[in-house]
Design an enzyme around this catalytic site. Structure first.
Site, PDB file in Angstrom:
ATOM      1  N   SER A   1       0.821  -1.213   0.000  1.00  0.00           N
ATOM      2  CA  SER A   1       0.000   0.000   0.000  1.00  0.00           C
ATOM      3  C   SER A   1       0.855   1.264   0.000  1.00  0.00           C
ATOM      4  O   SER A   1       1.995   1.269   0.478  1.00  0.00           O
ATOM      5  CB  SER A   1      -0.905   0.026   1.228  1.00  0.00           C
ATOM      6  OG  SER A   1      -1.697  -1.123   1.286  1.00  0.00           O
TER       7      SER A   1
HETATM    8  N1  SAH Z   1      -0.436  -5.297   3.852  1.00  0.00           N
HETATM    9  C1  SAH Z   1       0.410  -5.580   2.712  1.00  0.00           C
HETATM   10  C2  SAH Z   1      -0.230  -5.275   1.376  1.00  0.00           C
HETATM   11  C3  SAH Z   1      -1.377  -6.097   1.117  1.00  0.00           C
HETATM   12  S1  SAH Z   1      -1.842  -6.425  -0.548  1.00  0.00           S
HETATM   13  C4  SAH Z   1       1.730  -4.881   2.813  1.00  0.00           C
HETATM   14  O1  SAH Z   1       1.974  -4.128   3.758  1.00  0.00           O
HETATM   15  O2  SAH Z   1       2.559  -5.115   1.925  1.00  0.00           O
HETATM   16  C5  SAH Z   1      -3.110  -7.567  -0.116  1.00  0.00           C
HETATM   17  C6  SAH Z   1      -2.618  -8.930   0.242  1.00  0.00           C
HETATM   18  O3  SAH Z   1      -3.749  -9.688   0.685  1.00  0.00           O
HETATM   19  C7  SAH Z   1      -2.022  -9.703  -0.920  1.00  0.00           C
HETATM   20  O4  SAH Z   1      -0.738 -10.128  -0.591  1.00  0.00           O
HETATM   21  C8  SAH Z   1      -2.981 -10.879  -1.102  1.00  0.00           C
HETATM   22  O5  SAH Z   1      -2.353 -12.057  -1.519  1.00  0.00           O
HETATM   23  C9  SAH Z   1      -3.552 -11.026   0.290  1.00  0.00           C
HETATM   24  N2  SAH Z   1      -4.836 -11.726   0.389  1.00  0.00           N
HETATM   25  C10 SAH Z   1      -5.876 -11.688  -0.485  1.00  0.00           C
HETATM   26  N3  SAH Z   1      -6.880 -12.454  -0.031  1.00  0.00           N
HETATM   27  C11 SAH Z   1      -6.490 -12.977   1.155  1.00  0.00           C
HETATM   28  C12 SAH Z   1      -7.105 -13.858   2.104  1.00  0.00           C
HETATM   29  N4  SAH Z   1      -8.324 -14.360   1.928  1.00  0.00           N
HETATM   30  N5  SAH Z   1      -6.393 -14.175   3.217  1.00  0.00           N
HETATM   31  C13 SAH Z   1      -5.139 -13.688   3.425  1.00  0.00           C
HETATM   32  N6  SAH Z   1      -4.517 -12.872   2.554  1.00  0.00           N
HETATM   33  C14 SAH Z   1      -5.177 -12.510   1.436  1.00  0.00           C
END
Ligand code: SAH
Length: 237
Positions: free
Chosen positions: A87
């Site tokens: 993000s």
């Molecule tokens: N917080 C992260 C950015 C998140 S991007 C950072 O600081 O870098 C969103 C993430 O959520 C992605 O890596 C994606 O793979 C994950 N994601 C999507 N669906 C999910 C689920 N059901 N459970 C866990 N992670 C999930």
């Protein structure tokens, strides 16, 4: 033989150079962070001293793959592979401030991705749990957190829709992927008086960042601001 060695040497230097750039925190990266906090975070109204300190402290470039690391302190999200992004710094700071994390809080993050948001949380509190559904990213996040010295974060590869019941209830839950609805298991795992922050809406459009609070057994939601996150996959009974 001698010829081969001569050819390999520059390759080795190059790889080692790239590794050290990413693995180290230098005057240059610290300066880039100071500027990031001043221009992108404090100037836009983030005031919580814990959040400002954490954003200055976490070496964001260490959580981003080498080929994108030069964009680490830019005012935007950055690709981290597997179609996912880390993000924008302001969004991380904003969500962390709204969640009102206290130094003794137990926090759950859904969507570890790069591990960066978890590191920011780990600067503020002692107990952080984060779940990532993509196995390669779960491994990446765990290795980056370890390299940067955050041993107070537990990373699990699983579907975060169901939360992490074993460590519930949580003072704060931060969901960093857009969900079509608020997952009921996460509401159950929120502590009385706790706060959840989650982007809700159609994953391919603008979503609404929603604050969920639990007070006297009553669950309330409050719309905060429009955002754009990658979708929360899995789950959804
Ligand atoms: N917080 C992260 C950015 C998140 S991007 C950072 O600081 O870098 C969103 C993430 O959520 C992605 O890596 C994606 O793979 C994950 N994601 C999507 N669906 C999910 C689920 N059901 N459970 C866990 N992670 C999930």
């Amino acid at each position: 033989m001698a010829m081969n060695r001569q050819r390999l040497f520059p390759v080795f230097i190059f790889l080692f150079g790239a590794w050290t750039v990413q693995a180290k925190d230098t005057d240059q990266t610290r300066l880039a962070r100071e500027e990031m906090v001043a221009k992108q975070i404090a100037a836009r109204g983030i005031e919580d001293s814990h959040v400002l300190r954490a954003m200055r402290a976490v070496p964001r470039h260490m959580f981003i793959p080498e080929n994108e690391a030069r964009f680490a302190y830019d005012d935007r999200p950055v690709p981290i592979g597997h179609g996912q992004t880390i993000s924008q710094p302001y969004v991380v700071a904003y969500m962390t401030e709204i969640a009102g994390i206290k130094p003794d809080a137990r926090v759950l993050e859904i969507g570890a991705g790069s591990g960066y948001q978890a590191a920011v949380l780990a600067e503020i509190t002692q107990e952080v749990y984060t779940i990532e559904i993509v196995p390669e990213l779960a491994r990446w996040a765990a290795s980056r957190l370890q390299l940067a010295g955050y041993d107070n974060v537990q990373v699990k590869q699983a579907d975060g829709y169901y939360g992490w019941a074993e460590h519930a209830p949580f003072d704060a839950i931060m969901v960093t992927a857009a969900a079509p609805h608020i997952p009921p298991p996460l509401i159950d795992q929120l502590k009385e008086g706790g706060k959840m922050i989650i982007p809700v809406g159609n994953p391919y459009r603008v979503q609404m960042l929603v604050l969920v609070t639990k007070q006297g057994g009553e669950v309330r939601t409050q719309n905060l601001l429009p955002v754009s996150f990658v979708p929360l996959t899995g789950g959804r009974e």
